[in-house]
Design a protein around this motif. Structure first.
Motif, mmCIF file in Angstrom:
data_model
loop_
_atom_site.group_PDB
_atom_site.id
_atom_site.type_symbol
_atom_site.label_atom_id
_atom_site.label_comp_id
_atom_site.label_asym_id
_atom_site.label_seq_id
_atom_site.Cartn_x
_atom_site.Cartn_y
_atom_site.Cartn_z
ATOM 1 N N ASN A 55 -51.994 -47.572 -47.211
ATOM 2 C CA ASN A 55 -52.589 -49.072 -46.564
ATOM 3 C C ASN A 55 -53.772 -50.470 -47.736
ATOM 4 N N ALA A 56 -54.733 -49.624 -48.406
ATOM 5 C CA ALA A 56 -54.935 -49.871 -49.427
ATOM 6 C C ALA A 56 -54.087 -49.667 -51.014
ATOM 7 N N MET A 57 -53.953 -50.714 -51.631
ATOM 8 C CA MET A 57 -53.435 -50.861 -52.975
ATOM 9 C C MET A 57 -54.695 -51.489 -54.065
ATOM 10 N N GLY A 58 -54.696 -50.354 -54.959
ATOM 11 C CA GLY A 58 -55.314 -51.239 -56.087
ATOM 12 C C GLY A 58 -55.937 -50.166 -57.360
ATOM 13 N N TYR B 102 -59.441 -48.980 -59.848
ATOM 14 C CA TYR B 102 -60.681 -48.398 -60.713
ATOM 15 C C TYR B 102 -60.001 -48.527 -62.202
ATOM 16 N N ARG B 103 -61.728 -48.372 -62.793
ATOM 17 C CA ARG B 103 -61.739 -47.842 -64.170
ATOM 18 C C ARG B 103 -62.803 -47.082 -64.775
ATOM 19 N N GLN B 104 -62.956 -46.355 -65.763
ATOM 20 C CA GLN B 104 -64.072 -46.110 -66.238
ATOM 21 C C GLN B 104 -64.198 -46.178 -67.744
ATOM 22 N N ALA B 105 -64.346 -46.861 -68.125
ATOM 23 C CA ALA B 105 -65.075 -46.722 -69.590
ATOM 24 C C ALA B 105 -65.994 -45.494 -70.050
ATOM 25 N N PRO B 106 -65.962 -44.949 -71.305
ATOM 26 C CA PRO B 106 -66.502 -44.037 -72.002
ATOM 27 C C PRO B 106 -67.717 -43.965 -71.480
ATOM 28 N N GLY B 107 -68.378 -43.161 -70.909
ATOM 29 C CA GLY B 107 -69.821 -42.786 -70.817
ATOM 30 C C GLY B 107 -70.380 -43.841 -69.311
ATOM 31 N N LYS B 108 -69.172 -43.608 -68.375
ATOM 32 C CA LYS B 108 -69.446 -44.291 -67.496
ATOM 33 C C LYS B 108 -68.961 -43.786 -66.025
ATOM 34 N N GLN B 109 -69.104 -43.908 -65.165
ATOM 35 C CA GLN B 109 -68.516 -43.655 -63.950
ATOM 36 C C GLN B 109 -67.224 -44.771 -63.850
ATOM 37 N N ARG B 110 -66.329 -43.803 -62.793
ATOM 38 C CA ARG B 110 -65.247 -44.662 -62.306
ATOM 39 C C ARG B 110 -65.745 -45.425 -61.117
ATOM 40 N N GLU B 111 -65.140 -46.965 -61.708
ATOM 41 C CA GLU B 111 -65.308 -47.637 -60.363
ATOM 42 C C GLU B 111 -64.827 -48.738 -59.922
ATOM 43 N N SER B 112 -64.423 -49.194 -58.609
ATOM 44 C CA SER B 112 -63.396 -49.837 -58.279
ATOM 45 C C SER B 112 -63.863 -51.268 -58.506
ATOM 46 N N VAL B 113 -62.271 -51.673 -58.776
ATOM 47 C CA VAL B 113 -62.350 -52.679 -60.072
ATOM 48 C C VAL B 113 -62.054 -53.875 -58.474
ATOM 49 N N ALA B 114 -60.828 -53.945 -58.164
ATOM 50 C CA ALA B 114 -60.203 -54.723 -56.851
ATOM 51 C C ALA B 114 -59.135 -53.923 -55.663
ATOM 52 N N VAL B 115 -59.388 -53.894 -54.774
ATOM 53 C CA VAL B 115 -58.233 -53.670 -53.821
ATOM 54 C C VAL B 115 -57.650 -54.684 -53.382
ATOM 55 N N ILE B 116 -56.537 -54.556 -52.529
ATOM 56 C CA ILE B 116 -55.840 -55.310 -51.691
ATOM 57 C C ILE B 116 -55.930 -54.391 -50.202
ATOM 58 N N LEU B 117 -55.583 -54.938 -48.699
ATOM 59 C CA LEU B 117 -55.099 -53.966 -48.040
ATOM 60 C C LEU B 117 -53.677 -54.848 -47.879
ATOM 61 N N VAL C 57 -54.243 -45.812 -54.236
ATOM 62 C CA VAL C 57 -54.036 -46.184 -52.668
ATOM 63 C C VAL C 57 -54.610 -46.067 -51.733
ATOM 64 N N SER C 58 -55.161 -46.446 -50.686
ATOM 65 C CA SER C 58 -56.027 -44.988 -49.666
ATOM 66 C C SER C 58 -54.966 -45.021 -48.079
ATOM 67 N N LYS C 59 -55.087 -44.002 -47.672
ATOM 68 C CA LYS C 59 -53.905 -44.061 -46.543
ATOM 69 C C LYS C 59 -54.419 -44.857 -45.434
ATOM 70 N N TYR C 60 -53.673 -45.331 -44.509
ATOM 71 C CA TYR C 60 -54.561 -45.413 -43.642
ATOM 72 C C TYR C 60 -55.130 -44.703 -42.311
ATOM 73 N N GLY C 61 -56.661 -45.169 -42.243
ATOM 74 C CA GLY C 61 -57.869 -43.267 -41.880
ATOM 75 C C GLY C 61 -58.964 -43.389 -42.956
ATOM 76 N N SER C 62 -57.728 -43.715 -44.068
ATOM 77 C CA SER C 62 -59.006 -43.149 -45.731
ATOM 78 C C SER C 62 -59.823 -44.863 -45.630
ATOM 79 N N SER C 63 -60.852 -43.855 -46.928
ATOM 80 C CA SER C 63 -62.223 -44.796 -47.923
ATOM 81 C C SER C 63 -61.465 -45.045 -48.968
ATOM 82 N N TRP C 64 -61.407 -46.892 -49.369
ATOM 83 C CA TRP C 64 -61.158 -46.367 -50.155
ATOM 84 C C TRP C 64 -61.959 -46.093 -51.631
#
Length: 120
Positions: free
Chosen positions: A32-35, A37-52, A97-104
């Motif tokens: 369902n969703a594709m997009g 994430y990014r992770q910079a040194p010393g930081k948590q992984r974060e969502s950048v952009a997603v498209i359903l 990617v997230s499948k149908y029924g899963s959370s981004w």
């Protein structure tokens, strides 16, 4: 299972542009969703952009107006056009990617990651 292959990272000067691509294969009918994430040194992984699959999009506040996500369903590929890059965008970018029924917020499959480095 879904396999993801990314391309397009690299080194760019501040103010420049890069385009990331991610091709999916395998159980693509379940996606369902594709997009990205990014992770910079010393930081948590974060969502950048997603498209359903229906083309709805969502962006992190930090990239709104600079990044554009698009999806080509016929090629099972998602793109991230990144403009006006700043050193703060330096990170490893992961396709997901997230499948149908899963959370981004908890993607089902991840790519191997591609490094984006923005020099000042």
């Amino acid at each position: 299972q879904v396999q993801l292959v990314e391309s397009g990272g690299g080194l760019v000067q501040a103010g420049g542009s890069l385009r990331l691509s991610c091709a999916a294969s395998g159980s693509i009918f379940s996606i369902n969703a594709m997009g990205w994430y990014r992770q910079a040194p010393g930081k948590q992984r974060e969502s950048v952009a997603v498209i359903l699959r229906g083309s709805s999009t969502n962006y992190a506040d930090s990239v709104k107006g600079r990044f554009t996500i698009s999806r080509e369903n016929a090629k099972n590929t998602v793109y991230l056009q990144m403009n006006s890059l700043t050193p703060e965008d330096t990170a490893v970018y992961y396709c997901a990617v997230s499948k149908y029924g899963s959370s981004w917020s908890n993607p089902d499959n991840w790519g191997q990651g591609t490094q984006v480095t923005v020099s000042s």
